[in-house]
Design an enzyme around this catalytic site. Structure first.
Site, PDB file in Angstrom:
ATOM      1  N   ASP A 297      38.729  36.387  45.008  1.00 25.86           N
ATOM      2  CA  ASP A 297      39.801  36.681  44.063  1.00 25.86           C
ATOM      3  C   ASP A 297      40.067  38.186  43.983  1.00 25.86           C
ATOM      4  OD1 ASP A 297      41.457  35.750  41.738  1.00 25.86           O
ATOM      5  OD2 ASP A 297      40.117  37.117  40.676  1.00 25.86           O
ATOM      6  N   GLU A 339      42.314  36.449  48.615  1.00 27.51           N
ATOM      7  CA  GLU A 339      43.524  36.475  47.786  1.00 27.51           C
ATOM      8  C   GLU A 339      44.064  37.895  47.827  1.00 27.51           C
ATOM      9  OE1 GLU A 339      45.593  36.265  43.515  1.00 27.51           O
ATOM     10  OE2 GLU A 339      43.614  37.094  43.771  1.00 27.51           O
TER      11      GLU A 339
HETATM   12  C1  GLC Z   1      43.801  36.447  40.578  1.00 26.57           C
HETATM   13  C2  GLC Z   1      44.077  35.096  39.969  1.00 26.57           C
HETATM   14  C3  GLC Z   1      44.775  35.266  38.672  1.00 26.57           C
HETATM   15  C4  GLC Z   1      43.914  36.116  37.754  1.00 26.57           C
HETATM   16  C5  GLC Z   1      43.518  37.426  38.433  1.00 26.57           C
HETATM   17  C6  GLC Z   1      42.454  38.152  37.677  1.00 26.57           C
HETATM   18  O1  GLC Z   1      44.948  37.111  40.913  1.00 26.57           O
HETATM   19  O2  GLC Z   1      44.826  34.313  40.866  1.00 26.57           O
HETATM   20  O3  GLC Z   1      45.051  34.029  38.075  1.00 26.57           O
HETATM   21  O4  GLC Z   1      44.612  36.396  36.583  1.00 26.57           O
HETATM   22  O5  GLC Z   1      43.010  37.215  39.724  1.00 26.57           O
HETATM   23  O6  GLC Z   1      41.206  37.590  37.936  1.00 26.57           O
END
Ligand code: GLC
Length: 648
Positions: A297, A339
């Site tokens: 993430d 991500e």
């Molecule tokens: C990522 C997640 C999102 C979250 C962020 C902070 O972007 O997809 O939902 O708010 O991380 O952890």
């Protein structure tokens, strides 16, 4: 091999025990056990030897701490030893198979456990439905322990314990059980590894808040307003409206702590090797529960450097590369999914190089946003250009394709190109947001803005696929003709997703055309965050309607399944196919050509409110993969928002 001797370290690493240990059966005799052990040791030694020098080099470059590196090596061995034998076998099979996640029979679904089935055990009971959807990859949205107050959990992305499941969802044992059941059915499991920050209720944060220096050094504490001002100047805001600023003041310490996301999400300090090591142990612990895909993430944010924008710094790549090697040493069957919601030029580097790979898979975020841009503008030129960019990348780069996820859609488009076509960034974003809110004449979309920034005028957008395609509006108005078009649009967009190389992911509910859920507004813990509009509880009544011929749900569900079947059966969809776009004299038409094994697929999409006549490149015999009919064809009559898959 370089010295990996272990000496004393400042804190004892947590144990690698897995919840599945208890279920491991012991080999029959002691000799057999010793042989198995010796074989396993040899496998580990070989994997470690393969990566040791590079891993040590990178580690020392970043941390210059041989003791901590030695500890990391010891811990990798402990996690390897604790890994269930079935998982070890799967690792070996996957190592041999190569990039197993690229197979065309892979279809993913992303879901919140509570929304879908209440608990982890509930999900296990619903696996028959998941199989019916032809889904063999489940992304379980964050389920680790978070603060009970949902307004302080960021949908699970504020983790307070990386080794504990949120009690209302179940236990680690339930998770390991689900993973084993899934594996027996050929389904793999994905989970989030939120590595940029912890919740302020995490033990480390609590001890830091109590003033323990060892734990304060795991975060970024600042007193100097000058430093805060410099970060504010140089670093873009993540949540400009819902959580402005990069630091949160803690009166008990009279200091600020860095919080790039929400004030209750404290950024971890990866300059501290203890943070890196402990987070790697957490990663391995979770992998040992049977998780197949680890979604890292917000990975671009993990390294901070005053004077930079604190995004995508070279140390981030060093960390991801180390994580890849650690995975390949301990649990090579697992996949790192990055991500990286960044500009295209920043995304591809997260694949690393052929010799030094980083992530196995990345989100195809620009294609996703550009797809919706095409829906709103009915102009496929930018999407064609984006498709060409993706097609020009090495084929081994695997993207995760999606129409929407649990997050907002940010309008990260190529404004350089758009401006040459007369679409300037600020008014164009305004247009897109107006269009998708249904404010523009002719728009059938419904949804809400997210983090509208009063300073820049910028905003992102939230809604389900079905609502953006007009299913919500048509249903509300009881307009059957509009519903036909909306369903066609919804299916066409999914067909476009399936046409792309990579792993397609459906958001749970999209397979039955579930629309926006406005109930979040009545929940004070969620009301501030419009992303909850598209994170509604799965509506099982809709799932029942797939049995009703002619229902919206049946039409979408059955068609998506048919498309998935075609995709898995036709070699032209292989990740190794040649793919390019074709020039066509109509800017609403996107034409993708996939060739493999002497066959060519013409995938043609009509991003227009008008019916079109499509001229095939030559009059010839084509098979319409959807209807199954083969005929000599010169032209195709295509309805608005229609598509064809023509095989020759
Ligand atoms: C990522 C997640 C999102 C979250 C962020 C902070 O972007 O997809 O939902 O708010 O991380 O952890």
């Amino acid at each position: 091999m370089a010295d990996t001797t272990r000496t004393t370290t400042s804190a004892t690493p947590a144990s690698p025990t897995t919840a599945s240990d208890a279920t491991t059966t012991a080999p029959a005799s002691k000799t057999a056990m010793r042989m198995t052990r010796a074989r396993a040791d040899a496998i580990f030694a070989e994997r470690l030897a393969r990566h040791h020098d590079e891993l040590r080099w990178l580690y020392m470059e970043l941390y210059d701490n041989g003791d901590m590196f030695a500890e990391l090596c010891d811990e990798m061995k402990r996690f390897f030893d604790a890994r269930d034998n079935k998982l070890k076998k799967l690792d070996l099979a996957r190592e041999e198979a190569g990039a197993w996640y690229r197979a065309t029979d892979m279809v993913g679904m992303q879901m919140y456990i509570d929304n879908f089935a209440g608990t982890i055990k509930g999900v296990e009971k619903k696996l028959d439905y998941i199989e019916r959807c032809h889904v063999n990859y489940i992304h379980l949205m964050p389920f680790l322990d978070t603060p009970a107050d949902k307004s302080r959990s960021d949908g699970g992305y504020a983790v307070s314990d990386f080794r504990r499941v949120k009690p209302e969802l179940g236990t680690m044992g339930d998770l390991a059980h689900l993973a084993a059941t899934c594996h027996a059915k050929g389904i793999s499991l994905c989970m989030d590894f939120v590595m940029n920050h912890t919740s302020d209720e995490h033990e480390w944060a609590q001890r830091a808040r109590a003033g323990e220096g060892e734990y304060m050094s795991r975060y970024f504490f600042v007193r100097d307003q000058g430093i805060i001002d410099r970060y504010t100047r140089d670093v873009p805001q993540v949540f400009p409206t819902t959580a402005p600023g990069h630091f949160t003041y803690l009166p008990e310490l009279d200091q600020c702590v860095m919080t790039q996301f929400y004030p209750y999400q404290w950024d971890l300090n990866y300059r501290n090797p203890r943070v890196f090591n402990e987070m790697m142990y957490n990663f391995l612990f979770l992998a040992n529960q049977g998780i197949d895909i680890i979604r890292i993430d917000a990975v671009p944010y993990i390294w901070k450097q005053l004077g930079t924008n604190c995004r995508n710094l070279k140390q981030v790549h060093t960390i991801v590369r180390m994580m890849r090697m650690i995975g390949e040493i301990v649990c090579p069957g697992i996949v790192l999914l990055g991500e990286v919601v960044m500009a295209p030029v920043e995304v591809a580097p997260y694949f690393g190089t052929v010799e030094k790979p980083e992530c196995h898979m990345l989100y195809n975020v620009t294609t996703m946003a550009t797809t919706w841009n095409t829906v709103a503008t009915r102009d496929a030129r930018l999407l064609r250009q984006q498709t060409d960019i993706v097609c020009s990348l090495p084929r081994s780069y695997t993207f995760l394709n999606y129409l929407r996820c649990h997050d907002d859609i940010g309008w990260g488009l190529d404004y350089g190109t758009l401006s040459t076509w007369g679409m300037a960034e600020v008014p164009h974003k305004q247009y897109l947001n107006d269009y998708f809110q249904g404010h523009t004449p002719g728009s059938v979309s419904r949804g809400e803005l997210y983090n509208a920034d009063p300073v820049t005028g910028d905003a992102r957008f939230c809604a389900t696929t079905a609502s953006m395609c007009g299913i919500e509006a048509a249903g509300f108005e009881g307009d059957d003709a509009a519903m036909d078009i909306a369903i066609r649009k919804d299916i066409m967009l999914h067909a476009y997703m399936f046409t792309q190389s990579g792993l397609p992911i459906i958001y749970s509910g999209d397979e039955v055309g579930q629309v926006n859920d406005y109930a979040y507004k009545d929940d004070p813990e969620k009301a501030e965050d419009s992303r909850y509009i598209h994170r509604g509880a799965f509506n099982w009544d809709l799932a029942e309607k797939i049995e009703e011929p002619g229902s919206v749900q049946q039409r979408i569900f059955d068609t998506l399944r048919a498309l998935e079947d075609i995709r898995r059966g036709e070699p032209v969809f292989s990740a190794d196919a040649d793919v390019h776009t074709k020039d066509y004299d109509d800017t609403s038409i996107l034409w993708i050509v996939r060739s493999r094994g002497g066959k060519t697929l013409h995938a043609v999409f009509n991003f227009s409110d008008d019916a079109k006549t499509i001229w095939m490149p030559e009059t010839a015999e084509y098979t319409d993969l959807v209807s199954g009919e083969t005929a000599e064809i010169a032209t195709i009559a295509m309805p608005s928002w229609g598509f064809v898959w023509m095989l020759r």
